[in-house]
Design a protein around this motif. Structure first.
Motif, PDB file in Angstrom:
ATOM      1  N   ASP A 104       0.802  -1.396   0.048  1.00 42.55           N
ATOM      2  CA  ASP A 104      -0.048   0.083   0.175  1.00 42.55           C
ATOM      3  C   ASP A 104       0.859   1.325  -0.063  1.00 42.55           C
ATOM      4  O   ASP A 104       1.775   1.467   0.840  1.00 42.55           O
ATOM      5  N   TYR A 132      -2.171  -1.453  -7.964  1.00 48.53           N
ATOM      6  CA  TYR A 132      -3.227  -0.969  -8.683  1.00 48.53           C
ATOM      7  C   TYR A 132      -3.637  -2.245  -9.626  1.00 48.53           C
ATOM      8  O   TYR A 132      -4.489  -2.929  -9.768  1.00 48.53           O
ATOM      9  N   LEU A 136      -6.582  -3.560  -7.019  1.00 51.16           N
ATOM     10  CA  LEU A 136      -7.634  -2.776  -6.999  1.00 51.16           C
ATOM     11  C   LEU A 136      -8.251  -2.730  -8.839  1.00 51.16           C
ATOM     12  O   LEU A 136      -9.680  -2.747  -8.628  1.00 51.16           O
ATOM     13  N   LEU A 144      -8.087   6.287  -6.098  1.00 50.80           N
ATOM     14  CA  LEU A 144      -7.837   6.006  -4.448  1.00 50.80           C
ATOM     15  C   LEU A 144      -7.326   7.004  -3.862  1.00 50.80           C
ATOM     16  O   LEU A 144      -6.466   7.921  -4.378  1.00 50.80           O
ATOM     17  N   ARG A 160      -9.437   5.571   3.860  1.00 52.04           N
ATOM     18  CA  ARG A 160      -9.294   5.287   2.263  1.00 52.04           C
ATOM     19  C   ARG A 160     -10.487   5.630   1.595  1.00 52.04           C
ATOM     20  O   ARG A 160     -11.593   5.087   2.111  1.00 52.04           O
ATOM     21  N   THR A 162     -12.257   5.166  -2.570  1.00 52.75           N
ATOM     22  CA  THR A 162     -12.251   4.856  -3.851  1.00 52.75           C
ATOM     23  C   THR A 162     -13.205   5.227  -4.609  1.00 52.75           C
ATOM     24  O   THR A 162     -14.398   5.558  -4.283  1.00 52.75           O
TER      25      THR A 162
END
Length: 402
Positions: A104, A132, A136, A144, A160, A162
């Motif tokens: 992360d 990513y 993700l 993000l 966080r 998104t």
């Protein structure tokens, strides 16, 4: 990872944020919406999981796919605690907790900074990153936003946000909304940590009191019971000498009940005027079954310096049933505390339960002389010289709390 230049830029923006004072017209959302969000943050202290409503409201405000608060971020030692909103894929959450937390990029952000992944790493580098590509993108997450929350007490949490691939990236206004809310989240998290500590202490004390077989009933200023611990519930459920009556307690004997009500009433009244330790009164109640009398102590609970609620406990009633046998202490605990063998520990426990040496020897299936030999060994290890002293030492030791 953050470059030196980006970190310096973030710190510069953070410095300006520390001294930022917004006029009414400069807030990124309307007053009514801001009021609802702030209310939800502080109301979230009483939710389970905490802040679920506030995070969902923030998700709707930002038109986001997910808003996640990592109350305890995952690490190599723990999966952490994450509070999620939006459509949550449990397998994806597990993947993050077990693997992807390590890659992360939003780690070590300056406190209070709100930044997108594109800003943090550069758009091209971000889109090529493991986080990513492998985590993700398969979840249809294209954008993000991240922020770290660090309290004065050293608590570290992560926020966080998104958005999906087909949505727009996060704007400066979106980031400003988060910046405005972060100080309130930090305060709420500190309050939550304090409440969590108090609840942990309460459970520890409650467990210890229950193991000591002490019943506790708390009364408010209106004379109503507000809490009973497990032992008090057991004693009152027997309805033998004393029981619940309406919102309070009642003794079976009329004269004893009058005395009990007087003590409770006077203790409640005393809680308002007394400033030191609560004054205590005592009595016992007769049981129709003929069993031993129940001992009762009534004590006022004075107002604190800044107490204001009449719903707080004003008096406490302690109840003790002398006929109740305490839970048998663990042989292993007795052995470890006093340095005894297993046979010696078993003998000591039987003696503490009121058995004679002959009765204990019979239950252990050993000769009386063998039991006496073990008893002499126990005396040598514990430093006592009489059986009564041994029993008193065991009953007053920590073994009853194990």
């Amino acid at each position: 990872m953050q470059t030196l230049a980006s970190a310096q830029a973030f710190q510069a923006r953070r410095s300006s944020f520390d001294s930022l004072e917004l006029d009414d017209g400069e807030y990124p959302i309307g007053q009514a919406q801001l009021d609802r969000l702030l209310g939800a943050i502080y109301d979230g202290l009483n939710e389970s999981p905490p802040w679920q409503g506030a995070l969902e409201m923030l998700r709707e405000t930002l038109n986001a796919a997910h808003v996640t608060l990592m109350l305890r971020p995952p690490s190599q030692e723990s999966t952490g605690v994450m509070i999620n909103t939006g459509v949550v894929d449990d397998s994806a959450t597990e993947s993050y907790e077990q693997r992807f937390f390590a890659v992360d990029p939003f780690v070590g952000l300056p406190p209070g900074e709100v930044v997108s992944a594109d800003e943090l790493m550069g758009k091209d580098q971000w889109r090529k990153s493991t986080m990513y590509q492998e985590y993700l993108k398969p979840l249809d997450i294209g954008y993000l936003l991240g922020a770290d929350i660090t309290t004065k007490d050293g608590i570290e949490c992560r926020l966080r946000v998104t958005r999906a691939q087909d949505q727009q990236g996060f704007s400066e206004n979106d980031k400003m909304i988060c910046r405005v809310l972060l100080p309130h989240m930090e305060r709420a998290i500190r309050l939550h940590a304090r409440l969590d500590t108090l609840e942990c202490e309460r459970q520890l004390y409650s467990g210890a009191v229950n193991r000591l077989l002490l019943g506790i009933a708390y009364f408010n200023h209106e004379g109503s019971i507000v809490h009973l611990n497990d032992e008090a519930q057991r004693i009152l459920a027997d309805r033998d000498g004393v029981s619940r009556s309406g919102k309070g307690l009642a003794a079976s004997s009329r004269s004893e009940n009058q005395e009990l009500q007087r003590l409770i009433t006077e203790s409640i009244s005393g809680s308002v005027t007394e400033t030191g330790p609560g004054l205590a009164e005592a009595m016992s109640v007769t049981r129709p079954s003929g069993r031993s009398q129940i001992g009762i102590v009534v004590r006022s609970i004075p107002f604190g310096e800044f107490s204001e609620s009449k719903h707080r406990p004003a008096a406490v009633v302690y109840l003790r049933d002398p006929d109740t046998s305490p839970a048998q202490p663990s042989q292993e605990v007795v052995r470890r505390v006093f340095g005894l063998t297993r046979m010696e520990a078993n003998l000591a426990i039987l003696l503490a339960e009121g058995n004679t040496l002959d009765e204990a020897a019979e239950k252990l299936n050993v000769r009386r002389n063998t039991a006496r030999t073990h008893l002499r060994s126990i005396f040598g290890k514990t430093g006592v010289t009489r059986q009564t002293m041994l029993v008193r030492m065991l009953l007053n030791s920590v073994v009853s709390l194990a």
